[in-house]
Design a protein around this motif. Sequence first.
Motif, short mmCIF file in Angstrom:
data_model
loop_
_atom_site.label_atom_id
_atom_site.label_comp_id
_atom_site.label_asym_id
_atom_site.label_seq_id
_atom_site.Cartn_x
_atom_site.Cartn_y
_atom_site.Cartn_z
N ARG A 155 -0.20 7.21 -0.68
CA ARG A 155 -1.52 7.85 -0.75
C ARG A 155 -2.64 6.90 -0.32
O ARG A 155 -3.82 7.21 -0.48
N GLY A 156 -2.24 5.77 0.23
CA GLY A 156 -3.23 4.78 0.65
C GLY A 156 -3.70 3.89 -0.48
O GLY A 156 -4.62 3.08 -0.31
N GLN A 157 -3.05 4.00 -1.64
CA GLN A 157 -3.46 3.24 -2.82
C GLN A 157 -2.76 1.89 -2.88
O GLN A 157 -1.70 1.70 -2.28
N ALA A 181 -7.53 -0.22 -0.21
CA ALA A 181 -6.46 0.37 -1.02
C ALA A 181 -6.83 0.37 -2.50
O ALA A 181 -6.51 1.31 -3.24
N ILE A 225 0.86 -1.19 0.00
CA ILE A 225 0.00 0.00 0.00
C ILE A 225 0.89 1.23 0.00
O ILE A 225 1.81 1.35 0.82
N GLU A 279 -8.21 -4.63 3.99
CA GLU A 279 -7.25 -3.54 3.86
C GLU A 279 -6.85 -3.36 2.39
O GLU A 279 -6.73 -2.22 1.89
N LYS A 324 -9.06 3.19 -3.08
CA LYS A 324 -8.30 4.45 -3.14
C LYS A 324 -7.66 4.62 -4.52
O LYS A 324 -7.62 5.74 -5.06
#
Length: 800
Positions: A591-593, A634, A588, A630, A637
């Motif tokens: 940017r949380g992507q 991601a 991840i 999680e 995102k």
Amino acid sequence: MKLLTTAMLVAAAATGMASAAPPQLYFDRPADFFEETFVIGNGTQGAIVYGNPQKERISLNDITFWTGEPDTTVYSPGAYKVVPEIRAALDAGDYELAEKLQLDLQGHYSNNYQPIGNLWIDFADNADASSYSRRLRLDEAVATTSYSKGNNMITTEYLASAPDSVIVVNISAKKPIDFTLSFDSPIKGYTKAISQKGILAEGNASYSSLPSYVDMPADQKMLYDKNRGIRFCTDIRVVAPGAKVAPSEEGTVVKGAKEATIIVAIATSFNGSDRNPSAQGLDAKATAMRRAEKAEGMAYADLRSRHVDDYSALFSRASINLGESDPALNAMPTDVRLKNYTDNHAVDPDLEELYFDYGRYLLISCSRTPRVPANLQGLWNEYLLPPWSSNYTTNINVEENYWPAEVTNLSELHLPLLTFIRQLPVTGSETAREYYGVDRGWCLGHNSDIWAITNPVGQHSGDPQWANWNMGGAWIASHIWEHYLFTRDIDFLKEYYPTLRGAAEFCLGWLIKDKEGHYITSPGTSPENSFISPQGKKASTSAGGFADIAMIRQCLEDTRAAAETLGVDSNLMAEIDEKLANLLPYRIGSRGQLQEWKEDFEEIDPHHRHQSHLYGLYPGHHISLATTPELAQAAAKSLEIKGDNTTGWSTGWRVNLLARLADADNAYSMYRRLLKYVSPDKYKGDDARRGGGTYPNLLDAHSPFQIDGNFGGTAGVAEMLLQSTPESITLLPALPTAWSDGSFKGLRTRAGVEVDAEWKDGKVTSLTLRSDRAANPEIRVNGRTISSTLTPGTPATLTF
């Protein structure tokens, strides 16, 4: 561009047809551009219908008519020797050198899909037409044009019959009419013979060609030899009782006909990807003439009924109801309706249903030929050098064509792709050895064609971001396991398992360990994206890209599940287990992507249309809200960063991704984005619309036209309404507020179960399950999990 007011909608309803029960496309004028035409097909032969009342043009196609011939020569023998150099460059962080060396890992381009030609119907009466109407009934696969000239009413029906392997045009008039049939073709050196019966045309495709985007004069991209290449024959016959029929220099002249039936039989010499179409080809002329003669002896009513019975048996298996549209909307011409939907944000569930139905119509119409799947344009193409060769682009497009096949109850239409996949190991094993140094299994590059090529394309000058991708086998082989899950056909799995295993074996041989002991690929690319290297330059080649990892993980998991189901290959399963346990884990980013590359590189284009690193969410199955929340967050995102403005096929993919994330209203918003009105490509008016979306005739705008967006959209609707695993069925997992009341029938699941459902206020009120085998899937409905026990042949109905 005019905005449509309520008063205008009421006026349209008053002057147009009443709300029609059958799903249909409707226009009140002829087509000026391809993107306004109706396309019809029987799965092999196809026609593009313009509906011109003065001089009708019907473009003709056969899905087996391509340039080229079998070619097993390796374009770049021993190319694999450069792989260690590329890996060393990547280990040293020299992305520029790695990119340059990738050119040595490229082979020849795919060939081009070709048009057959045009049938012209030139009417002697060139008076303006009035009361014009043009319709395409999706439940019957019959197109109709009707209009008046003076006090003469003329109606023409068009159909493409699978039972009789012909295209049929039936013209009926209140008073006798005169017209001339003619034929032309863009194929160099074609010949034609005109007789009282009609026209017989023959020709050869070029035996070698290059794509339209190669920088070379167009006339140098195609090599012709009358003794080489695929041969076509088109036999056009006219039956007009009571009329005078005679040949002329222009074509076959028909005078005084109140009814005329035109039979179009097309055949080619293609006889398989490994057979020379000249020396070992089928007899195209004999086949076309035999089909034409048989159809010529049948009444039009019989030809029509045989076609409708055959087609509707497939189309009627599944249906959806997403609500009721204002009758004024159903009365609109389709192009006006689509503009209204786009510009006025109209609530039009019937149009949303129509797009779903159209995807199923298109699949039935272009995917019924063994070993020849639907291409980038299905089977409808008018160009000698079509966009991207109208080939099989394997980094999303040909796979997306088949996403709706199983879930919308058209499983046998999946077989053209599946039988094509079985041919790939022939050249794929050579590609694995000569380009990648892998002595087991088979692989597939970015492009293929009717000759089942597998090598990386580019001819040492293609951009590595698309030319060097080699995960096509891992992706396309997943369709084998998917077909088994939906059908539970164990004989099929036994037959196709070696092909699936071969795709996995290449992956096992291609993986290497990084410095941390994780298995990765090197070199690899993420279709068709690029990043900014640490040196500040554009690059696309890296080690450990997560698109590769995702596809390999899914391929290995599918192969292991298949081996376990069949009780075979225990050693292979153990090897797969070890590789899966040590694959590079997803990462991840800042940017949380969900990262696209092993390193958290900055993208050249953060809004890039491809989202290949999200493969594990859809169409793969190893990222989910339930098992990997999680990673699912991601992935969400990543989609948020990419935004909503993308191309047609990519929009269709995003509908499915958002549906898997249970993001109902954003999935619906993306579906509406897919239905954004786009003008015909050659339209030059002040209100021209460009970009990705949907053309006036509901074909997908990439742009230009690619059919994959249609299929992705149809699959996306199904994914919003029904999701499944081999053990569970989830009802309405991504139901948007816009579809609060509705129903569906005949959708299928990976549990091998067919489902009907009705819902009100977003809650399922009734549910029917059918299975032809004993099954006990968990049913997730209205926030509950219910156990089920299904008896073969006995529907189970639940009410809530």
